[in-house]
Design a protein around this motif. Structure first.
Motif, PDB file in Angstrom:
ATOM      1  N   THR A  26       0.733  -1.083   0.052  1.00 40.76           N
ATOM      2  CA  THR A  26      -0.026   0.024   0.043  1.00 40.76           C
ATOM      3  C   THR A  26       0.922   1.160   0.093  1.00 40.76           C
ATOM      4  O   THR A  26       1.730   1.422   0.900  1.00 40.76           O
ATOM      5  N   LEU A  27       0.639   2.352  -0.909  1.00 36.24           N
ATOM      6  CA  LEU A  27       1.418   3.402  -1.044  1.00 36.24           C
ATOM      7  C   LEU A  27       0.347   4.487  -0.832  1.00 36.24           C
ATOM      8  O   LEU A  27      -0.910   4.490  -1.100  1.00 36.24           O
ATOM      9  N   ARG A  28       0.876   5.710  -0.283  1.00 35.19           N
ATOM     10  CA  ARG A  28       0.227   6.585   0.305  1.00 35.19           C
ATOM     11  C   ARG A  28       0.505   8.063  -0.530  1.00 35.19           C
ATOM     12  O   ARG A  28       1.718   8.259  -0.661  1.00 35.19           O
ATOM     13  N   CYS A  29      -0.320   8.868  -0.586  1.00 31.10           N
ATOM     14  CA  CYS A  29      -0.293  10.086  -1.092  1.00 31.10           C
ATOM     15  C   CYS A  29      -1.182  11.242  -0.607  1.00 31.10           C
ATOM     16  O   CYS A  29      -2.475  11.021  -0.395  1.00 31.10           O
ATOM     17  N   SER A  30      -0.538  12.373  -0.099  1.00 33.35           N
ATOM     18  CA  SER A  30      -1.314  13.620   0.269  1.00 33.35           C
ATOM     19  C   SER A  30      -1.154  14.469  -0.905  1.00 33.35           C
ATOM     20  O   SER A  30      -0.073  14.963  -1.153  1.00 33.35           O
ATOM     21  N   ASP A  90      -7.869  18.699  -5.898  1.00 32.89           N
ATOM     22  CA  ASP A  90      -8.938  17.635  -5.851  1.00 32.89           C
ATOM     23  C   ASP A  90      -9.077  16.609  -6.104  1.00 32.89           C
ATOM     24  O   ASP A  90      -9.590  15.457  -5.994  1.00 32.89           O
ATOM     25  N   THR A  91      -8.023  16.430  -7.365  1.00 32.05           N
ATOM     26  CA  THR A  91      -7.869  15.111  -8.028  1.00 32.05           C
ATOM     27  C   THR A  91      -6.566  14.265  -7.936  1.00 32.05           C
ATOM     28  O   THR A  91      -5.448  15.255  -7.533  1.00 32.05           O
ATOM     29  N   VAL A  92      -6.386  13.297  -7.713  1.00 35.24           N
ATOM     30  CA  VAL A  92      -5.345  12.441  -7.638  1.00 35.24           C
ATOM     31  C   VAL A  92      -4.997  11.261  -8.497  1.00 35.24           C
ATOM     32  O   VAL A  92      -5.848  10.656  -8.934  1.00 35.24           O
ATOM     33  N   SER A 128      -6.616  12.599   0.148  1.00 38.47           N
ATOM     34  CA  SER A 128      -5.650  11.963   0.191  1.00 38.47           C
ATOM     35  C   SER A 128      -6.057  10.370  -0.509  1.00 38.47           C
ATOM     36  O   SER A 128      -6.962  10.145  -0.673  1.00 38.47           O
ATOM     37  N   SER A 129      -4.849   9.752  -0.888  1.00 35.33           N
ATOM     38  CA  SER A 129      -5.193   8.625  -1.768  1.00 35.33           C
ATOM     39  C   SER A 129      -4.187   7.453  -1.417  1.00 35.33           C
ATOM     40  O   SER A 129      -3.329   7.796  -0.830  1.00 35.33           O
ATOM     41  N   GLU A 130      -4.498   6.212  -1.769  1.00 33.67           N
ATOM     42  CA  GLU A 130      -3.698   5.047  -1.594  1.00 33.67           C
ATOM     43  C   GLU A 130      -3.801   4.211  -2.881  1.00 33.67           C
ATOM     44  O   GLU A 130      -4.904   4.214  -3.513  1.00 33.67           O
ATOM     45  N   SER A 189      -1.270  15.304  -8.104  1.00 35.01           N
ATOM     46  CA  SER A 189      -2.496  15.774  -7.737  1.00 35.01           C
ATOM     47  C   SER A 189      -2.632  17.215  -8.568  1.00 35.01           C
ATOM     48  O   SER A 189      -1.671  17.714  -9.364  1.00 35.01           O
ATOM     49  N   SER A 190      -4.022  17.391  -9.023  1.00 30.53           N
ATOM     50  CA  SER A 190      -4.361  18.415  -9.911  1.00 30.53           C
ATOM     51  C   SER A 190      -5.772  19.235  -9.398  1.00 30.53           C
ATOM     52  O   SER A 190      -6.422  18.208  -8.605  1.00 30.53           O
TER      53      SER A 190
END
Lengths: 118, 110
Positions: A20-24, A30-32, A73-75, A93-94
């Motif tokens: 699992t990789l994480r991203c803020s 609002d888009t990942v 945030s996203s995984e 992100s964008s």
């Protein structure tokens, strides 16, 4: 104003394991989108999340899945790892809405998570 | 699917020489973006071109969008060692999906 942050920066897994990789995302975005970059190649689009839903998907198997949380945030999850999954995984992100001139759809990348599968 | 082509993948120049690279598509593009990735780094946005024939400059870098919106060029005047890296063009497809070319890696001999 924090940019895109990803964790972990490096990790080593063995074949068959899950990761699992994480991203803020950058503040205000609002888009990942997630990209896989193999050595010497351009980033390959995996999928994009907006409003907690997968909106677009590239040519990646179902072993690759993701999630976006209410805070944007996203995984990225990868199951049953293969040796060929070794790569740099980039989160970008964008801002989805707006015009080209306002900077919409311009990607801000994180530093990436380098995954090695042994 | 839609894609953008960048050929060659590698180019070596002497410091001070000019450098030009191209990005080509078989279909008309709505816009084109350029990114730079330094060795060991991540892609960083440089510029976005939207209008036919558009030309934008950033110091020694000049970006151009073709009249038919099927190609784009990046020109660097008097290259410096700080220009080293991989330059990617990227096209926006359906639903804002950004598709990258394979990139051109520039090395500069001091």
């Amino acid at each position: 104003d924090a940019g895109v942050t990803q964790s972990p920066t490096h990790l080593i897994k063995t074949r068959g394991q899950q990761v699992t990789l994480r991203c803020s995302p950058k503040s205000g975005h609002d888009t990942v989108s997630w990209y896989q970059q193999a050595l010497g190649q351009g980033p390959q689009f995996i999928f994009q999340y907006y409003e907690e839903e997968e909106r677009q998907r590239g040519n990646f198997p179902d072993r690759f899945s993701g999630h976006q949380f209410p805070n944007y945030s996203s995984e990225l999850n990868v199951n049953a790892l293969l040796l060929g999954d070794s790569a740099l995984y980039l989160c970008a992100s964008s801002l989805r809405t707006g015009t080209f001139h306002s900077g919409a759809n311009v990607l801000t990348f994180g530093a990436g998570s380098r995954l090695t599968v042994l | 699917g839609q894609q953008v082509m960048q050929i060659p993948q590698y180019q070596h120049v002497q410091e001070g020489e000019d450098f030009t690279t191209y990005c080509n598509s078989s279909t008309t593009l709505s816009n084109i973006q350029w990114y730079k990735q330094r060795p060991g780094g991540h892609p960083v946005f440089l510029i976005q071109l939207v209008k036919s024939g558009e030309v934008k400059k950033q110091k020694r870098l000049t970006f151009q969008f073709g009249e038919a919106k099927k190609n784009s060029s990046l020109h660097i005047t008097a290259t410096q060692t700080t220009d080293v890296g991989t330059y990617f063009c990227a096209m926006t497809g359906a639903n804002s999906k950004l598709t990258f070319g394979k990139g051109i890696t520039l090395s500069v001999r001091p």
